[in-house]
Structure formats: C-alpha cells, structure tokens
Design a protein around this motif. Structure first.
Motif, PDB file in Angstrom:
ATOM      1  N   TRP A  44       0.878  -1.181   0.000  1.00 35.46           N
ATOM      2  CA  TRP A  44       0.000   0.000   0.000  1.00 35.46           C
ATOM      3  C   TRP A  44       0.905   1.217   0.000  1.00 35.46           C
ATOM      4  N   VAL A  45       0.465   2.297  -0.640  1.00 34.63           N
ATOM      5  CA  VAL A  45       1.286   3.512  -0.730  1.00 34.63           C
ATOM      6  C   VAL A  45       1.767   3.972   0.654  1.00 34.63           C
ATOM      7  N   SER A 103      -2.792   8.230  12.439  1.00 35.09           N
ATOM      8  CA  SER A 103      -3.896   7.445  11.877  1.00 35.09           C
ATOM      9  C   SER A 103      -4.004   7.765  10.394  1.00 35.09           C
ATOM     10  N   VAL A 104      -4.358   6.778   9.588  1.00 38.07           N
ATOM     11  CA  VAL A 104      -4.478   6.980   8.137  1.00 38.07           C
ATOM     12  C   VAL A 104      -5.354   5.926   7.484  1.00 38.07           C
ATOM     13  N   GLU A 114      -8.769   5.936   6.529  1.00 32.44           N
ATOM     14  CA  GLU A 114     -10.211   6.102   6.592  1.00 32.44           C
ATOM     15  C   GLU A 114     -10.476   7.192   7.625  1.00 32.44           C
ATOM     16  N   PRO A 115     -11.707   7.712   7.610  1.00 28.79           N
ATOM     17  CA  PRO A 115     -12.041   8.611   8.721  1.00 28.79           C
ATOM     18  C   PRO A 115     -11.995   7.802  10.020  1.00 28.79           C
ATOM     19  N   ASP A 146      -4.071  12.774  12.566  1.00 26.50           N
ATOM     20  CA  ASP A 146      -4.993  12.078  11.655  1.00 26.50           C
ATOM     21  C   ASP A 146      -4.667  12.609  10.269  1.00 26.50           C
ATOM     22  N   THR A 147      -3.976  11.784   9.471  1.00 28.27           N
ATOM     23  CA  THR A 147      -3.359  12.252   8.229  1.00 28.27           C
ATOM     24  C   THR A 147      -4.190  11.858   7.018  1.00 28.27           C
ATOM     25  N   TRP A 148      -4.681  12.836   6.279  1.00 28.40           N
ATOM     26  CA  TRP A 148      -5.445  12.543   5.053  1.00 28.40           C
ATOM     27  C   TRP A 148      -4.537  12.636   3.838  1.00 28.40           C
ATOM     28  N   GLN A 194      -3.860  10.430  -0.378  1.00 28.86           N
ATOM     29  CA  GLN A 194      -4.259   9.389  -1.325  1.00 28.86           C
ATOM     30  C   GLN A 194      -3.018   8.892  -2.066  1.00 28.86           C
ATOM     31  N   THR A 195      -3.120   7.737  -2.695  1.00 30.92           N
ATOM     32  CA  THR A 195      -2.052   7.266  -3.573  1.00 30.92           C
ATOM     33  C   THR A 195      -1.703   8.384  -4.558  1.00 30.92           C
ATOM     34  N   GLU A 196      -2.741   9.049  -5.065  1.00 31.73           N
ATOM     35  CA  GLU A 196      -2.572  10.108  -6.063  1.00 31.73           C
ATOM     36  C   GLU A 196      -1.776  11.295  -5.535  1.00 31.73           C
ATOM     37  N   VAL A 228      -9.572  15.835  10.689  1.00 30.34           N
ATOM     38  CA  VAL A 228      -8.198  15.906  10.157  1.00 30.34           C
ATOM     39  C   VAL A 228      -7.622  17.313  10.333  1.00 30.34           C
ATOM     40  N   ASP A 243     -13.472  12.660  -2.515  1.00 32.23           N
ATOM     41  CA  ASP A 243     -13.954  12.503  -1.138  1.00 32.23           C
ATOM     42  C   ASP A 243     -14.957  13.608  -0.798  1.00 32.23           C
ATOM     43  N   LEU A 278     -13.627  14.504   7.211  1.00 35.39           N
ATOM     44  CA  LEU A 278     -13.852  13.674   6.026  1.00 35.39           C
ATOM     45  C   LEU A 278     -15.137  12.874   6.203  1.00 35.39           C
ATOM     46  N   LYS A 301      -9.401  -1.042   3.934  1.00 38.44           N
ATOM     47  CA  LYS A 301     -10.569  -0.272   3.486  1.00 38.44           C
ATOM     48  C   LYS A 301     -11.734  -1.208   3.212  1.00 38.44           C
TER      49      LYS A 301
HETATM   50  C1  7RM Z   1      -3.217   7.026   2.233  1.00 41.48           C
HETATM   51  C2  7RM Z   1      -4.347   6.279   1.539  1.00 41.48           C
HETATM   52  C3  7RM Z   1      -7.199   7.218  -0.336  1.00 41.48           C
HETATM   53  C4  7RM Z   1      -8.558   7.433   0.318  1.00 41.48           C
HETATM   54  C5  7RM Z   1      -8.918   8.894   0.448  1.00 41.48           C
HETATM   55  C6  7RM Z   1      -9.914   8.849   1.594  1.00 41.48           C
HETATM   56  C7  7RM Z   1      -9.350   7.775   2.524  1.00 41.48           C
HETATM   57  C8  7RM Z   1      -7.158   8.271   3.682  1.00 41.48           C
HETATM   58  C9  7RM Z   1      -7.825   9.358   5.447  1.00 41.48           C
HETATM   59  C10 7RM Z   1      -8.965   9.040   4.648  1.00 41.48           C
HETATM   60  C11 7RM Z   1     -10.347  10.099   6.161  1.00 41.48           C
HETATM   61  C12 7RM Z   1      -8.046  10.088   6.673  1.00 41.48           C
HETATM   62  N1  7RM Z   1      -4.271   6.209   0.183  1.00 41.48           N
HETATM   63  N2  7RM Z   1      -8.501   8.357   3.574  1.00 41.48           N
HETATM   64  N3  7RM Z   1      -6.734   8.857   4.809  1.00 41.48           N
HETATM   65  N4  7RM Z   1     -10.215   9.411   5.010  1.00 41.48           N
HETATM   66  N5  7RM Z   1      -9.318  10.431   6.986  1.00 41.48           N
HETATM   67  N6  7RM Z   1      -7.045  10.414   7.503  1.00 41.48           N
HETATM   68  O1  7RM Z   1      -5.242   5.785   2.203  1.00 41.48           O
HETATM   69  O2  7RM Z   1      -5.181   5.868  -2.127  1.00 41.48           O
HETATM   70  O3  7RM Z   1      -5.266   4.016  -0.521  1.00 41.48           O
HETATM   71  O4  7RM Z   1      -6.806   5.854  -0.297  1.00 41.48           O
HETATM   72  O5  7RM Z   1      -8.562   6.931   1.668  1.00 41.48           O
HETATM   73  O6  7RM Z   1     -11.164   8.436   1.115  1.00 41.48           O
HETATM   74  O7  7RM Z   1      -9.446   9.388  -0.761  1.00 41.48           O
HETATM   75  S1  7RM Z   1      -5.358   5.446  -0.756  1.00 41.48           S
END
Ligand code: 7RM
Length: 356
Positions: free
Chosen positions: A18-19, A94-95, A97-98, A120-122, A124-126, A146, A208, A220, A317
């Motif tokens: 996973w990234v 934390s990472v 999901e919410p 609480d770190t938000w 994405q792979t992107e 977050v 999101d 989130l 997830k």
């Molecule tokens: C790092 C990772 C991305 C998706 C993203 C969100 C969800 C990730 C949080 C979160 C709420 C957070 N990369 N997401 N971190 N939602 N609070 N701290 O997860 O590409 O696999 O997913 O994950 O929906 O768009 S990922």
C-alpha cells in the motif's frame, strides 16, 4: 507531520504494498535518518498483544496505523496493551479512513496514555504524501477531524458549481499543485484528465466528501461514490457508521445504500459486534433506534446484518461496492484485492438466508 528526529524509532504498520507502506515504512523515516520498524505478520499472532510487545521491545517513539486496526484492538479489549510498557511512545498517527471519535479516544487514552498527540493524516495514492493533518503540538486537536491542510496546501470544499463552502459539506478539492502530485495515469492520459481535472477548472478533485465546521476544521465524510441518497437527503456512510460504532455493543460497521422503490435508496448496515455480545433481533432494533437518536429518522437503517467479518482490502478499506452487490443480489464484482476473499461468500450466503 511526525516531528521525526534521527534518534527516533518509527513504526508504520501498513502493508508494504500500500502507498502508506512504502512511503512511511521506507522513504520517509530513512530519508530523515530515523530508525524504522518493519513487521510482516498479523497483529494476533502468536498473541493479541503482538504490536504492543514490539513497541516495548524496540522502544518505538512514533506509531502510525489505521482506524480499522484500532477498532480491532478495541474489540479485543485493553487487557492486551495493558500487559506491555508503551511509555516510549510520544506521537500517534492514523491513516486510511475517517477515524470515528470513539476509536480516536480509545487510541488516545489506552495506547497514548493521554500523553501523545494524534495526527490524523489525510492523503491518497494520487497525492503521494500527506496533505491534510494536524501539526503535532501546534494544532488543537478534535477527535475525528483531520483539522487543517498542511502549510502550502490549499484544500477547499466546493459545491456542485465550484463555489467554496465556508460551513457545511461538499466535495474536497486541492487548488494548487504540490511536490508529490500525480502527473498522469500510466497509459491513459484521457482518463487522468476526466477523473481528476474535469469537474472544476484547474482544481484537483479528490473524490472525497468533506465538511467544514464552525471553527473551520475539516472532517472527512467518505468517498463520494459511497454517499447514500435517502428520499433526496444525502448522507455520508461515515456519519451512520460512526453512530453505530458509538453503541457499546458494536465493534465495527459498514453502511451502504440499497436500491429502494420509494426512497431511492435505503440504508443497509453490516455490523460486527464486540466479542462479548450476542446478536439478536432485539439488539438490531436497539441499534436502529440508536442511529435515529444520533442522526435522525432519515438515517434509520432498513436492515441490520450481523457479521463476524467485513470485506476489506489489505490496507483495511471496507469494500462497500461488494456489500452493495450482496444487498442488491448481484453477481460479485472484482474481488481480487480483498485481504480474505472467503469473507464475501460467507456474507452472501448469510444475507440470502436472512432475507429468505
Ligand atoms: C493514504 C491512503 C485514499 C482514500 C482517500 C480517503 C481515505 C485516507 C484518510 C482518509 C479520512 C483520513 N491512500 N482516507 N486517509 N479518510 N481520513 N485520515 O489511504 O489511495 O489508498 O486511499 O482513503 O477516502 O481518498 S489510498
């Protein structure tokens, strides 16, 4: 973000595929001269205190994990972490999901002994790295939020017309470029432009949902594809799941919208109970009432399906798409990214049985 120093021992528990894994097990800690812990294995082998044993053994200072793991630890109970010395910890992350406020509080109290800030770190792979996070020691925390964008990142919440929403919910966007951003989709530039850059001009669409509260904090709400529309009311999966997990009997839940003749969509809730609790139709009714009390009648689940496991990816997830397939009686879509493919078939049998 992690206040990392060369003397620190950092442990990110993510799957290295996973990234979050390769970025925060390898590149991040090593580029900063810190020591990193790599662990391959499950959190319950050979015993349910395995993670806490590793923290004690290596004196981990910074610990980074996912809400799904925290909820599993809550389900197992605090006797496991209590057996180990976790006093080396000074920062938690934390990472993925919410994180629901109840899990946040448990993490803060039981793992951090009320001594460690939680980032609480938000991301994405992107995005290639964290874009929205509290700064430890600087940002006043709110369990489940977050908080704010990292300095230099312009995160915003847009309505359908591209107007910034100052208070309330909408689409989470990023308005300026950042160092580790995505540049294309390999072999499919058209799709790259369509998915991320077409809804709003020159603005990155994250996919999101998020809201801004009265203090300007960001929350989130889950993926926009998962938003449920009951009789014209848009409800985030996160809101209902958080209300369910708030009940003392519930360990974890996944909520989906299922096609409904009158309402458009009806709420179906898949629920995992704490290990000491038995499922019953009385408890199902109680949970429905609990959601109504917390959110309102519009969010009341039409059905509650008790299940020992939820279908998840290796990064934890929940695959709500597969739950929708089950609830709507469709053939299951792609299951190749599931951590444990047997979970959905068991759930499908159970659901059909319960419906019948
Ligand atoms: C790092 C990772 C991305 C998706 C993203 C969100 C969800 C990730 C949080 C979160 C709420 C957070 N990369 N997401 N971190 N939602 N609070 N701290 O997860 O590409 O696999 O997913 O994950 O929906 O768009 S990922």
């Amino acid at each position: 973000m992690f206040d990392i120093k060369e003397e620190d021992t950092f442990w990110c528990t993510a799957d290295i595929g996973w990234v979050t894994g390769h970025s925060y097990i390898i590149y991040g800690p090593l580029a900063n001269g810190a020591t990193t812990v790599m662990y391959e294995g499950t959190p319950d082998y050979p015993h349910r205190g395995r993670f806490w044993e590793i923290i004690e053994k290596y004196g981990v200072n910074i610990f980074y994990t996912a809400p799904t793991a925290i909820r599993t630890f809550m389900k197992w109970g605090e006797t496991h972490p209590e057996k180990f010395d976790l006093s080396s910890l000074r920062l938690l992350g934390s990472v993925g999901e919410p994180i629901n406020p109840e899990a946040w509080m448990w993490y803060y109290n039981i793992i951090g002994s009320k001594n460690c800030p939680i980032v609480d770190t938000w991301w994405q792979t992107e995005t290639g790295s964290i874009l929205i996070t509290p700064l430890p020691g600087l940002t006043k925390l709110k369990p489940g939020s977050v908080t704010h964008a990292f300095p230099g990142i312009e995160a915003d919440i847009f309505d359908e017309d591209g107007q910034s929403i100052k208070r309330g919910a909408g689409n989470l966007v990023i308005k300026n470029p950042w160092p580790s951003m995505l540049r294309t989709i390999y072999g499919d530039k058209k799709r790259y432009i369509k998915e991320y850059w077409s809804k709003y001009k020159n603005v990155y669409l994250t996919g999101d949902g998020a809201k801004r509260d009265e203090d300007g904090y960001l929350w989130l709400l889950g993926r926009l594809d998962d938003v449920i529309n009951v009789s014209g009311h848009r409800i985030g999966t996160m809101e209902i799941e958080s209300a369910l997990v708030d009940h003392r009997a519930v360990a974890e839940s996944a909520v989906i919208g299922k096609q409904h003749e009158l309402k458009g969509q009806a709420v179906s809730a898949f629920v995992t109970l704490k290990e000491t609790v038995k499922s019953s139709s009385k408890l199902a009714d109680e949970l429905k009432k609990h959601v109504v009390k917390k959110i309102g009648a519009i969010a009341r689940p039409e059905d509650i399906i008790f299940t020992a496991e939820l279908p998840k990816t290796r990064s934890g997830k929940i695959m709500r798409r597969l739950l929708r397939d089950i609830a709507e009686g469709r053939i299951l879509g792609d299951t190749s990214t599931l951590a444990d493919p047997s979970v959905v078939n068991a759930l499908k049998d159970k659901y059909e049985h319960q419906e019948g």
